[in-house]
Design an enzyme around this catalytic site. Structure first.
Site, PDB file in Angstrom:
ATOM      1  N   HIS A 164       0.823  -1.221   0.000  1.00  0.00           N
ATOM      2  CA  HIS A 164       0.000   0.000   0.000  1.00  0.00           C
ATOM      3  C   HIS A 164       0.853   1.266   0.000  1.00  0.00           C
ATOM      4  O   HIS A 164       0.450   2.292   0.537  1.00  0.00           O
ATOM      5  CB  HIS A 164      -0.958   0.034   1.200  1.00  0.00           C
ATOM      6  CG  HIS A 164      -1.670  -1.261   1.426  1.00  0.00           C
ATOM      7  ND1 HIS A 164      -2.808  -1.612   0.753  1.00  0.00           N
ATOM      8  CD2 HIS A 164      -1.358  -2.330   2.215  1.00  0.00           C
ATOM      9  CE1 HIS A 164      -3.199  -2.819   1.134  1.00  0.00           C
ATOM     10  NE2 HIS A 164      -2.330  -3.284   2.012  1.00  0.00           N
ATOM     11  N   SER A 291      13.837  21.355 -16.985  1.00  0.00           N
ATOM     12  CA  SER A 291      12.603  22.094 -17.199  1.00  0.00           C
ATOM     13  C   SER A 291      12.958  23.420 -17.850  1.00  0.00           C
ATOM     14  O   SER A 291      14.012  24.001 -17.579  1.00  0.00           O
ATOM     15  CB  SER A 291      11.919  22.325 -15.854  1.00  0.00           C
ATOM     16  OG  SER A 291      11.075  23.456 -15.936  1.00  0.00           O
ATOM     17  N   LYS A 297      15.060  21.585 -11.760  1.00  0.00           N
ATOM     18  CA  LYS A 297      14.456  20.284 -12.062  1.00  0.00           C
ATOM     19  C   LYS A 297      15.356  19.369 -12.874  1.00  0.00           C
ATOM     20  O   LYS A 297      16.083  19.784 -13.752  1.00  0.00           O
ATOM     21  CB  LYS A 297      13.147  20.488 -12.856  1.00  0.00           C
ATOM     22  CG  LYS A 297      12.037  21.159 -12.098  1.00  0.00           C
ATOM     23  CD  LYS A 297      11.566  20.369 -10.885  1.00  0.00           C
ATOM     24  CE  LYS A 297      10.850  19.100 -11.264  1.00  0.00           C
ATOM     25  NZ  LYS A 297       9.541  19.358 -11.869  1.00  0.00           N
ATOM     26  N   GLU A 304       9.201   7.823 -17.418  1.00  0.00           N
ATOM     27  CA  GLU A 304       7.830   8.327 -17.577  1.00  0.00           C
ATOM     28  C   GLU A 304       7.283   7.995 -18.970  1.00  0.00           C
ATOM     29  O   GLU A 304       6.135   7.565 -19.124  1.00  0.00           O
ATOM     30  CB  GLU A 304       7.784   9.843 -17.359  1.00  0.00           C
ATOM     31  CG  GLU A 304       7.944  10.226 -15.899  1.00  0.00           C
ATOM     32  CD  GLU A 304       8.017  11.733 -15.700  1.00  0.00           C
ATOM     33  OE1 GLU A 304       7.305  12.472 -16.426  1.00  0.00           O
ATOM     34  OE2 GLU A 304       8.789  12.180 -14.850  1.00  0.00           O
TER      35      GLU A 304
END
Ligand code: ARG
Length: 473
Positions: A164, A291, A297, A304
């Protein structure tokens, strides 16, 4: 030179047609834009077919030699990029055949004896996919090796195991990585299984009913390497089935989807682990991007995108299933639509596996951060319960007692291992100071010393087993 009926296919298919297809229909029905990718398989299939036709005395040996010469030149032209692909010739098969007849005359026109584009295309797709399956099998082996090499350095590195997404029990980072090795090993088994059913010869089925020529189908199968593990020729046994089903392509897309799903789970974990909240790993800069607005970043674009591309491959599986659904036997033009999803699934899976081999090899691990996180969640509570069971408590009572201990520890802002012996003995008088070895993360790992468990000794055995199974790359 003899007239070439394929030359004016744009005017009419045969004497039966009184007008050419419209330009829109030509574009709509044409597949050469994508199926030219099958050219090598198409030439290999034609060479094997011609060799057999000559051996059976169906075409003269001279014609076979002319066909070989012509196809060799066509292969060279395609490779050099000088081959003139024509949309009006619809697909790869007619383009190559028309050029062959242009080059060698009547011999070229004899190549299609006892053959139809229906068994031709089914053969080409199977040959093409078979070779790609071999590439994919090798890439899956490489990815497993990369994961195993990383695991071998981290059999003692503590990682919080989650359920979880909450800290559950400590495991080793190696053990976690080897879970993916198991998944990719099963993917490789599925690919090998798909290969067995893909590597069967449709040629000889002709349009759908078989052919009246005395073709030697097994000879063609052997020439094309369509043989089983014992070297026996693998020939599709029903001509109608041979030209109409694409279940091998669907199976492949199912296996590819599963492999991508596994990649997507690994991707998700890499993204989480690399985030500031976890800080467990760094991916090499060459797999990340920055970024345009936030200078701080470093984004894990590759995992992804792999996660995103998983949807695309699973979508192709659905597309192929729907393509086949409800088609009456035998061949239908619908089947021309099998190629783009199949090609894209192969490309996407191969590119993804290739990039993951490299990316996994370049993962920098931060063991302190992993261990720190494992300390936070009372990850050894189960070990305390197991200890009480060994002291004679029924497991359910031990479970309850430890829940109280965790509550007390939370109230004091302490880990279980930081409670005093007196505090622990209030849980149960049988607790002695050997408990402190058990409440460490390392003790928790070492205790799980059974097949499939996370104890370093077990994980090292698994690494040895996998290495023996995969061999050197
Ligand atoms: N381009 C077709 C395909 O990909 C080749 C087979 C065409 N056969 C036919 N009878 N129209 O399926």
């Amino acid at each position: 030179m003899a007239s070439n009926p394929l030359d004016n296919k744009s005017a009419a298919w045969s004497a039966l047609f009184s007008e050419p297809v419209s330009e829109l229909v030509q574009r709509y029905t044409g597949s050469v834009g994508f199926d030219k990718r099958l050219w090598k398989a198409d030439i290999a299939g034609s060479l094997a077919h011609a060799e057999m036709l000559a051996a059976q005395g169906i075409i003269p040996a001279d014609d076979q030699r002319a066909i070989e010469r012509g196809l060799a030149q066509i292969g060279a032209e395609i490779e050099a990029g000088t081959f003139d692909w024509k949309l009006e010739l619809e697909d790869v098969h007619l383009n190559i055949e028309a050029r062959l007849t242009q080059l060698v005359g009547d011999a070229g026109k004899r190549l299609h004896t006892g053959r139809s584009r229906n068994d031709q295309v089914a053969t080409d797709v199977r040959l093409w996919l078979r070779d790609e399956l071999d590439v994919i099998a090798e890439l899956l082996a490489q990815l497993q090796r990369a994961l195993i090499d990383l695991a071998a350095r981290h059999t003692e590195t503590i990682l919080p195991g989650f359920t979880h997404l909450q800290v559950a029990q400590p495991v080793s980072f190696a053990h976690h990585l080897l879970a993916y090795v198991e998944m990719f090993a099963r993917d490789a088994e599925r690919i090998a299984d798909v290969r067995r059913r893909t590597n069967r010869l449709p040629l000889g089925a002709a349009a759908l009913a078989g052919t009246s020529y005395a073709l030697d189908r097994e000879r063609v199968a052997r020439t094309l390497g369509m043989v089983d593990a014992d070297g026996r020729a693998c020939v599709c046994q029903n001509s109608i089935d041979a030209v109409s089903d694409r279940d091998f392509a669907i199976e492949f897309c199912a296996a590819a989807s599963l492999a991508m799903i596994h990649v997507s789970r690994l991707s998700e974990e890499l993204v989480l682990w690399m985030s500031q909240s976890f800080g467990f790993i760094e991916l090499a800069d060459r797999f990340c991007t920055g970024s345009s607005i936030m200078p701080q970043k470093k984004n894990p674009d590759v995992p992804e995108l792999a996660r995103g591309k998983t949807g695309r491959v699973a979508g192709h599986l659905m597309g192929l299933l729907m393509l086949m659904k409800g088609q009456p036997l035998a061949y239908n033009k619908d089947n021309q639509e099998d190629k783009e999803p199949l090609f894209d699934s192969v490309d996407t899976l191969e590119d993804t596996l290739r990039i993951f081999c490299e990316m996994v090899a370049g993962i920098a691990v931060k063991p302190e951060a992993m261990e720190q996180a494992a300390r936070k969640g009372y990850a050894t509570a189960t070990d305390l319960a197991d200890y009480l069971v060994r002291k004679g408590l029924p497991f359910r009572d031990a479970h309850e007692a430890v829940a109280h201990a965790v509550k007390a520890a939370i109230a004091q802002g302490k880990d279980l291992s930081e409670l005093t012996l007196a505090e622990l003995q209030r849980l149960h008088p049988a607790i002695t100071d050997d408990i402190f070895g058990i409440l460490t993360l390392q003790g928790s790992l070492a205790a799980r010393d059974l097949v499939g468990g996370t104890a370093p000794a077990q994980v090292r055995l698994q690494i040895a087993r996998h290495r023996a199974r995969l061999g050197a790359g």
